[in-house]
Design an enzyme around this catalytic site. Sequence first.
Site, PDB file in Angstrom:
ATOM      1  N   ILE B 127       0.831  -1.213   0.000  1.00 25.70           N
ATOM      2  CA  ILE B 127       0.000   0.000   0.000  1.00 25.70           C
ATOM      3  C   ILE B 127       0.869   1.268   0.000  1.00 25.70           C
ATOM      4  O   ILE B 127       0.488   2.305   0.533  1.00 25.70           O
ATOM      5  CB  ILE B 127      -0.992   0.018   1.184  1.00 25.70           C
ATOM      6  CG1 ILE B 127      -0.256  -0.107   2.529  1.00 25.70           C
ATOM      7  CG2 ILE B 127      -2.047  -1.073   1.047  1.00 25.70           C
ATOM      8  CD1 ILE B 127      -1.120   0.310   3.723  1.00 25.70           C
ATOM      9  N   PRO B 129       1.532   3.562  -2.297  1.00 26.60           N
ATOM     10  CA  PRO B 129       0.914   4.821  -2.752  1.00 26.60           C
ATOM     11  C   PRO B 129       0.036   5.465  -1.672  1.00 26.60           C
ATOM     12  O   PRO B 129       0.056   6.688  -1.490  1.00 26.60           O
ATOM     13  CB  PRO B 129       0.078   4.396  -3.967  1.00 26.60           C
ATOM     14  CG  PRO B 129       0.777   3.179  -4.490  1.00 26.60           C
ATOM     15  CD  PRO B 129       1.265   2.456  -3.248  1.00 26.60           C
ATOM     16  N   TYR B 130      -0.716   4.632  -0.936  1.00 22.54           N
ATOM     17  CA  TYR B 130      -1.539   5.161   0.157  1.00 22.54           C
ATOM     18  C   TYR B 130      -0.661   5.792   1.238  1.00 22.54           C
ATOM     19  O   TYR B 130      -0.964   6.875   1.754  1.00 22.54           O
ATOM     20  CB  TYR B 130      -2.384   4.025   0.742  1.00 22.54           C
ATOM     21  CG  TYR B 130      -3.155   4.393   1.998  1.00 22.54           C
ATOM     22  CD1 TYR B 130      -4.308   5.155   1.923  1.00 22.54           C
ATOM     23  CD2 TYR B 130      -2.721   3.964   3.250  1.00 22.54           C
ATOM     24  CE1 TYR B 130      -5.011   5.498   3.064  1.00 22.54           C
ATOM     25  CE2 TYR B 130      -3.418   4.295   4.403  1.00 22.54           C
ATOM     26  CZ  TYR B 130      -4.556   5.059   4.309  1.00 22.54           C
ATOM     27  OH  TYR B 130      -5.254   5.398   5.439  1.00 22.54           O
ATOM     28  N   MET B 131       0.450   5.125   1.571  1.00 24.69           N
ATOM     29  CA  MET B 131       1.354   5.665   2.589  1.00 24.69           C
ATOM     30  C   MET B 131       1.970   6.992   2.139  1.00 24.69           C
ATOM     31  O   MET B 131       2.171   7.896   2.951  1.00 24.69           O
ATOM     32  CB  MET B 131       2.450   4.645   2.925  1.00 24.69           C
ATOM     33  CG  MET B 131       1.936   3.355   3.557  1.00 24.69           C
ATOM     34  SD  MET B 131       0.934   3.586   5.060  1.00 24.69           S
ATOM     35  CE  MET B 131       2.182   4.211   6.206  1.00 24.69           C
ATOM     36  N   LYS B 134      -0.685   9.650   2.737  1.00 23.67           N
ATOM     37  CA  LYS B 134      -0.799   9.974   4.164  1.00 23.67           C
ATOM     38  C   LYS B 134       0.434  10.760   4.642  1.00 23.67           C
ATOM     39  O   LYS B 134       0.330  11.704   5.422  1.00 23.67           O
ATOM     40  CB  LYS B 134      -0.962   8.691   4.998  1.00 23.67           C
ATOM     41  CG  LYS B 134      -2.239   7.904   4.723  1.00 23.67           C
ATOM     42  CD  LYS B 134      -3.511   8.711   4.975  1.00 23.67           C
ATOM     43  CE  LYS B 134      -3.878   8.865   6.439  1.00 23.67           C
ATOM     44  NZ  LYS B 134      -5.136   9.646   6.610  1.00 23.67           N
TER      45      LYS B 134
END
Lengths: 215, 215
Positions: B127, B129-131, B134
Site C-alpha cells: 500500500i 501509494p496510500y502511505m 498519508k
Amino acid sequence: MKVFLIGANGQVGKHIVHLLQNSDEHTLKAMVRNEQQAETLRQSGVNAVVANLEGSVDDLAKAMECCDAVIFSAGSGGKTGPDKTLLVDLDGAVKSMEAAEKAGAHRYIMVSAVQAHNRESWKDSPIKPYMVAKHYADRMLVSSQLNYTIVRPGALLNEPGTGKVQAAEDLQRGSIPREDVAKSIVAALNEENTFRRSFDLMSGDQSIEEALKSI
Amino acid sequence: MKVFLIGANGQVGKHIVHLLQNSDEHTLKAMVRNEQQAETLRQSGVNAVVANLEGSVDDLAKAMECCDAVIFSAGSGGKTGPDKTLLVDLDGAVKSMEAAEKAGAHRYIMVSAVQAHNRESWKDSPIKPYMVAKHYADRMLVSSQLNYTIVRPGALLNEPGTGKVQAAEDLQRGSIPREDVAKSIVAALNEENTFRRSFDLMSGDQSIEEALKSI
C-alpha cells in the site's frame, strides 16, 4: 554551475541535455533509470549516472555529489497509473529535494505544469490526480530551504522552438514547444529574477531572457 | 469543544460519533458524503452535514462554521484506486486543513497510519501509494498554523476496545481495536501534551490518559 538533471531521457530532458552539453557556463551530470540509457548517453559524451526516484534519499544525494543545481524534468509518463504518479511525481520529486539539500545542491528548478498552483483550474481535469501530485511537490519545494524556480509550462509540443515565450504568475492555457521549455530552464539557472519564484510559461512574443526578467 | 468530524460514516468514525454523542465536554457536527448517510445519522439525533472532500475549500469551510476542532477520520477506502488516494487522502485532507484555518477551527486531529512519517518502513509495502498520500498530508499539517495532533494507529481491528494502549514517536508494528483509536482521539482533543505532536498508537498496557501524557 554543475547541473544534475533528473529525467535526462525524457522529451524535455533530451533538449536540456543537448543545451547543457553545448554550454560554456554549465556542466552536466545526467540521471537516468537504467544502465542502457546511461550507456547511450555516454556514447554521446554525456556524464551519465544511474539512479532511481523510487530509491532512497541517500542514494539520490550520493548521485548528486558535487553538483550545484538540480533540474527535475522527470515524469511518471502518461502510460503509468496514478500509483506511479504518487511514487514518482510526488514522493520521487520530494526525495530529490531532500537529496539536493543533503548534497548541498542549493539551486533547484522544477518542471511543473501550467496552473498547478491553482486547484480551481484543474477541478474537472481528466489528469486531476497528476495535477494533485505536481501541486504538492511544488508546495513542498516552496517550503524547502532550496533556491527554487518552478516553471509551469502549457501543453507541450514537439515542434521546433521559436525562442519567443511569455512568463507570468498566471497565464491562460496555451502551448509551448518542448525546446523552448528547455531553453527557458537553462536560461533560468543563473537568472536571479527567477530565484524562489514560480511562473506559468507559454509561447509568446518576448525573448526568453526578457520574459524571465519580466515575471 | 464543538467538533467537526470528517468521515463520520467510516469504521473509526462511527465509534467517534458514538463517543461524542455521549460526551459532556464536546458537541458533534458530523460530515458525510451524501444525504442518505446524513439522514441515517439525524435519525439517531446526530447533527449531520453533507459535504465532499473533492469539493472546494470554501464549501468545506462553510460546513465547519462555528466549530472549534476538526477530526479527519476519512479514507478513500481499500476498494478505490490510487487516483482516489490522491484526491481524498491527500488533496481532500489538505483542503480540510485549509478550510479549518479559514473557518477558525484551530484544533485538528488527523487519523494517519503507523510509521507514515518513516519512508523506510513502507518502501516495500503493497500500500505504498496510500502511505505516500498519508505521509504528505501529515507533512502539510505539520507545516500549517493549526494546533494539530497526528495519530498513527497500527493495524485496525474490529474487536471491542480494551482501553489499554501505548503511544510513542516510533513503535514496532502492531494492532489496535478501532474503538481504542476513537477513544484516544477524543481523549486527545483537550490533552495539551498532544498539541503539535505526532505519535504511533497500538494496543498496550497503559490507560489512554497515561499514554497520551507519556509521549
